[in-house]
Write a protein that holds these residues in place. Structure first.
Motif, PDB file in Angstrom:
ATOM      1  N   LYS A 153       0.861  -1.184   0.000  1.00  0.00           N
ATOM      2  CA  LYS A 153       0.000   0.000   0.000  1.00  0.00           C
ATOM      3  C   LYS A 153       0.894   1.228   0.000  1.00  0.00           C
ATOM      4  O   LYS A 153       2.020   1.161   0.495  1.00  0.00           O
ATOM      5  CB  LYS A 153      -0.796   0.065   1.303  1.00  0.00           C
ATOM      6  CG  LYS A 153      -1.933  -0.918   1.385  1.00  0.00           C
ATOM      7  CD  LYS A 153      -2.609  -0.707   2.723  1.00  0.00           C
ATOM      8  CE  LYS A 153      -3.669  -1.774   2.910  1.00  0.00           C
ATOM      9  NZ  LYS A 153      -4.125  -1.854   4.278  1.00  0.00           N
ATOM     10  N   CYS A 154       0.368   2.327  -0.490  1.00  0.00           N
ATOM     11  CA  CYS A 154       1.119   3.569  -0.361  1.00  0.00           C
ATOM     12  C   CYS A 154       0.410   4.486   0.631  1.00  0.00           C
ATOM     13  O   CYS A 154      -0.732   4.897   0.396  1.00  0.00           O
ATOM     14  CB  CYS A 154       1.280   4.258  -1.716  1.00  0.00           C
ATOM     15  SG  CYS A 154       2.385   5.667  -1.592  1.00  0.00           S
ATOM     16  N   PHE A 155       1.088   4.759   1.729  1.00  0.00           N
ATOM     17  CA  PHE A 155       0.546   5.701   2.711  1.00  0.00           C
ATOM     18  C   PHE A 155       0.880   7.117   2.238  1.00  0.00           C
ATOM     19  O   PHE A 155       2.004   7.373   1.815  1.00  0.00           O
ATOM     20  CB  PHE A 155       1.174   5.468   4.083  1.00  0.00           C
ATOM     21  CG  PHE A 155       0.649   4.231   4.766  1.00  0.00           C
ATOM     22  CD1 PHE A 155      -0.287   4.335   5.786  1.00  0.00           C
ATOM     23  CD2 PHE A 155       1.079   2.962   4.377  1.00  0.00           C
ATOM     24  CE1 PHE A 155      -0.774   3.194   6.419  1.00  0.00           C
ATOM     25  CE2 PHE A 155       0.591   1.821   5.009  1.00  0.00           C
ATOM     26  CZ  PHE A 155      -0.339   1.935   6.027  1.00  0.00           C
ATOM     27  N   GLN A 176      -3.467   4.557   1.334  1.00  0.00           N
ATOM     28  CA  GLN A 176      -3.957   4.650   2.710  1.00  0.00           C
ATOM     29  C   GLN A 176      -3.554   5.999   3.302  1.00  0.00           C
ATOM     30  O   GLN A 176      -2.433   6.472   3.061  1.00  0.00           O
ATOM     31  CB  GLN A 176      -3.365   3.510   3.534  1.00  0.00           C
ATOM     32  CG  GLN A 176      -3.947   3.469   4.923  1.00  0.00           C
ATOM     33  CD  GLN A 176      -4.345   2.069   5.352  1.00  0.00           C
ATOM     34  OE1 GLN A 176      -4.402   1.142   4.540  1.00  0.00           O
ATOM     35  NE2 GLN A 176      -4.617   1.905   6.627  1.00  0.00           N
ATOM     36  N   LEU A 178      -2.387   8.855   5.925  1.00  0.00           N
ATOM     37  CA  LEU A 178      -1.385   8.936   6.982  1.00  0.00           C
ATOM     38  C   LEU A 178      -1.688  10.213   7.756  1.00  0.00           C
ATOM     39  O   LEU A 178      -1.698  11.301   7.158  1.00  0.00           O
ATOM     40  CB  LEU A 178       0.001   9.020   6.319  1.00  0.00           C
ATOM     41  CG  LEU A 178       1.204   9.328   7.182  1.00  0.00           C
ATOM     42  CD1 LEU A 178       1.497   8.171   8.128  1.00  0.00           C
ATOM     43  CD2 LEU A 178       2.437   9.572   6.285  1.00  0.00           C
ATOM     44  N   ASP A 196       1.021   6.105  13.128  1.00  0.00           N
ATOM     45  CA  ASP A 196       0.613   5.460  11.867  1.00  0.00           C
ATOM     46  C   ASP A 196       1.790   4.725  11.213  1.00  0.00           C
ATOM     47  O   ASP A 196       1.627   3.657  10.633  1.00  0.00           O
ATOM     48  CB  ASP A 196       0.035   6.496  10.889  1.00  0.00           C
ATOM     49  CG  ASP A 196      -1.373   6.919  11.289  1.00  0.00           C
ATOM     50  OD1 ASP A 196      -1.885   6.362  12.286  1.00  0.00           O
ATOM     51  OD2 ASP A 196      -1.942   7.796  10.623  1.00  0.00           O
ATOM     52  N   ALA A 200       1.745   0.650  10.631  1.00  0.00           N
ATOM     53  CA  ALA A 200       1.619   0.173   9.238  1.00  0.00           C
ATOM     54  C   ALA A 200       2.301  -1.190   9.104  1.00  0.00           C
ATOM     55  O   ALA A 200       3.307  -1.446   9.788  1.00  0.00           O
ATOM     56  CB  ALA A 200       2.279   1.180   8.300  1.00  0.00           C
ATOM     57  N   SER A 204       5.864  -1.169   4.295  1.00  0.00           N
ATOM     58  CA  SER A 204       4.903  -0.320   3.570  1.00  0.00           C
ATOM     59  C   SER A 204       5.622   0.822   2.863  1.00  0.00           C
ATOM     60  O   SER A 204       6.756   1.165   3.217  1.00  0.00           O
ATOM     61  CB  SER A 204       3.876   0.279   4.537  1.00  0.00           C
ATOM     62  OG  SER A 204       3.066  -0.730   5.071  1.00  0.00           O
ATOM     63  N   PHE A 206       5.687   4.857   1.790  1.00  0.00           N
ATOM     64  CA  PHE A 206       5.192   6.153   2.281  1.00  0.00           C
ATOM     65  C   PHE A 206       5.573   7.252   1.301  1.00  0.00           C
ATOM     66  O   PHE A 206       6.746   7.399   0.955  1.00  0.00           O
ATOM     67  CB  PHE A 206       5.800   6.484   3.657  1.00  0.00           C
ATOM     68  CG  PHE A 206       5.186   5.692   4.772  1.00  0.00           C
ATOM     69  CD1 PHE A 206       5.492   4.348   4.923  1.00  0.00           C
ATOM     70  CD2 PHE A 206       4.283   6.278   5.637  1.00  0.00           C
ATOM     71  CE1 PHE A 206       4.905   3.602   5.938  1.00  0.00           C
ATOM     72  CE2 PHE A 206       3.693   5.540   6.644  1.00  0.00           C
ATOM     73  CZ  PHE A 206       4.002   4.195   6.800  1.00  0.00           C
ATOM     74  N   HIS A 237      10.168   0.281   6.256  1.00  0.00           N
ATOM     75  CA  HIS A 237       9.300   0.974   5.303  1.00  0.00           C
ATOM     76  C   HIS A 237      10.142   1.627   4.202  1.00  0.00           C
ATOM     77  O   HIS A 237      11.349   1.869   4.382  1.00  0.00           O
ATOM     78  CB  HIS A 237       8.488   2.074   5.997  1.00  0.00           C
ATOM     79  CG  HIS A 237       7.474   1.559   6.975  1.00  0.00           C
ATOM     80  ND1 HIS A 237       6.804   0.381   6.810  1.00  0.00           N
ATOM     81  CD2 HIS A 237       6.991   2.111   8.136  1.00  0.00           C
ATOM     82  CE1 HIS A 237       5.971   0.200   7.827  1.00  0.00           C
ATOM     83  NE2 HIS A 237       6.067   1.226   8.651  1.00  0.00           N
TER      84      HIS A 237
END
Ligand SMILES: Cc1ncc(COP(=O)(O)O)c(C=O)c1O
Length: 429
Positions: A153-155, A176, A178, A196, A200, A204, A206, A237
């Protein structure tokens, strides 16, 4: 598939089976393939420009557009860019660039982003391609993620530049939120951000704004960046920095790139999107760079080849003129020094306008605190006004901005800052 497109596809299928059932009885007419195409929602920024243009008040003001204006409200072409234009004029350069763009331009760009002496550059492990400005870089990142990290997923910060959502959604990446911004203090919600990051799933992705966060103008301090970097490293991450404003935020390219250096020093292998739209005023040239710091040179070769493989079916190769301009500026020490001076001039004017706006607001609307106007940085001031107050500003004062209360400081001048503060004071009273 997007819901609107799914319903369009179903309707289209029904229409085409109905027409084939009618068969030979149908007269030979041109089939209307696009009858069910719904009108797309208006882009929030372009919608403002339309309303602004339709306003007949000669005193109208547009604080929506993210493009620099001088203190007379006029667009600016930097002198270093004019000189670069002069130097490249008439040169025989109409041939295609390679898929990855102008190599010398990419080399200069990564030096600007990661630092002349960066270890990753010395070790030749930065994969980089020229892109269609910052938007194109972000899209390449999304496509690269979709292809090579399909389950991640990309926060991204809430809020973020609205196009980030479109880009990553169209790139097929799950997004998602942040937590980032605290509305009551108009400042960074550092604790929530760290929470957050810690919560995660490990590994993940970011998306972080390297400086001059759009739309809030709220950036972490260097100490906070260090904390973010350490928290992200602990969870393995990946950090993708969108750097659309290097130099434009503080007036100092090095300072504006400090977050990335903190991550590199901590041992992260980051990715970065660069744009020369704002900091060199090359908005329409669509010139940027997308890079990924790799583990070693062999990985760099593989990653860069895949960046090109993604770019090739989209646009074959990027445009030449902007790359030649930026390369001319960055590769000549004198022109580069002149650019540093000019970008500082733009940043300083905006910082000065922030000070004046705060001063006037403290006088006109003392019931609120206005320190956030000067605490924030970059092109945008996230004023704290509600959508209804923004509507009133447009209806009663012919002043236009996005409904989230974001003022483009580039549109604020010595001549209109007091009027803006007075109008804001009226609508928030
Ligand atoms: C955060 C951010 N990223 C990327 C961009 C991309 O700009 P461009 O495609 O014009 O370089 C912008 C422009 O507003 C931005 O604010």
């Amino acid at each position: 598939m997007l819901p609107v497109l799914a319903s369009f596809a179903a309707k289209s299928a029904r229409a085409s089976s109905a027409s084939s059932a009618a068969g030979a009885a149908m007269p030979a007419t041109c089939k209307d393939f696009w009858a069910d195409v719904p009108e797309a929602p208006k882009d929030p920024i372009l919608g403002i420009t339309e309303k602004f243009l339709a306003d007949s008040n000669p005193q109208k003001l547009n604080f929506g557009v993210g493009a620099y204006r001088d203190d007379d409200g006029k667009p600016v072409v930097l002198d270093c860019v004019r000189e670069a234009e002069r130097r490249i004029a008439g040169k025989n350069f109409m041939e295609y660039l390679p898929i990855g763009g102008l190599k010398a331009f990419c080399d200069e760009s990564v030096k600007l982003a990661y630092g002349e002496d960066a270890k990753c550059i010395k070790e030749n492990r930065v994969a980089a391609v020229q892109t269609l400005s910052g938007t194109g870089s972000c899209r390449l990142m999304a496509d690269f993620m979709h292809r090579f990290a399909p389950n991640a997923k990309c926060f991204m910060p809430t809020p973020t530049w609205s196009n980030h959502h479109n880009i990553f959604r169209d790139g097929g990446v799950e997004i998602q939120g942040l937590r980032y911004y605290k509305e009551d203090t108009c400042s960074l919600d550092y604790d929530a951000l760290l929470e957050d990051i810690n919560n995660a799933p490990a590994g993940s992705f970011f998306l972080l704004h390297a400086c001059a966060h759009n739309p809030t103008g709220v950036d972490p301090t260097p100490e906070q960046w260090k904390g973010i970097s350490e928290a992200m490293l602990a969870k393995s991450h990946f950090a993708f920095f969108d750097m659309a404003y290097q130099g434009f935020a503080s007036g100092d390219c090095e300072r504006d790139g400090a977050a990335i250096k903190i991550f590199l020093d901590d041992g992260h292998n980051v990715a970065c999107s660069q744009s020369y739209a704002k900091n060199m005023g090359l908005y329409g040239q669509r010139i940027g760079c997308f890079s990924i710091v790799c583990a070693d040179e062999a990985q760099k070769v593989a990653v860069e080849s895949q960046m090109k493989a993604i770019a090739r079916p989209m646009y074959s190769n990027p445009p030449l003129h902007g790359a030649a301009l930026v390369n001319t500026v960055l590769s000549d020490p004198q022109l580069k020094a002149q650019w540093f001076k000019e970008v500082k001039g733009m940043a300083d004017r905006i910082i000065d306008m922030r000070g004046k706006l705060r001063e006037h607001l403290e006088k006109e609307a003392p019931q609120r605190t206005w320190n956030h106007v000067t605490d924030q940085i970059g092109m945008f001031c996230f004023s704290g006004m509600t959508p209804e107050q923004v509507d009133k500003l447009a209806e009663e004062h012919s002043m236009y901005m996005t409904r989230n209360g974001r003022i483009s400081m580039a549109g604020v001048t010595s001549g209109n800052v007091e009027r803006l503060a007075k109008a804001m004071a009226t609508v928030i009273a």
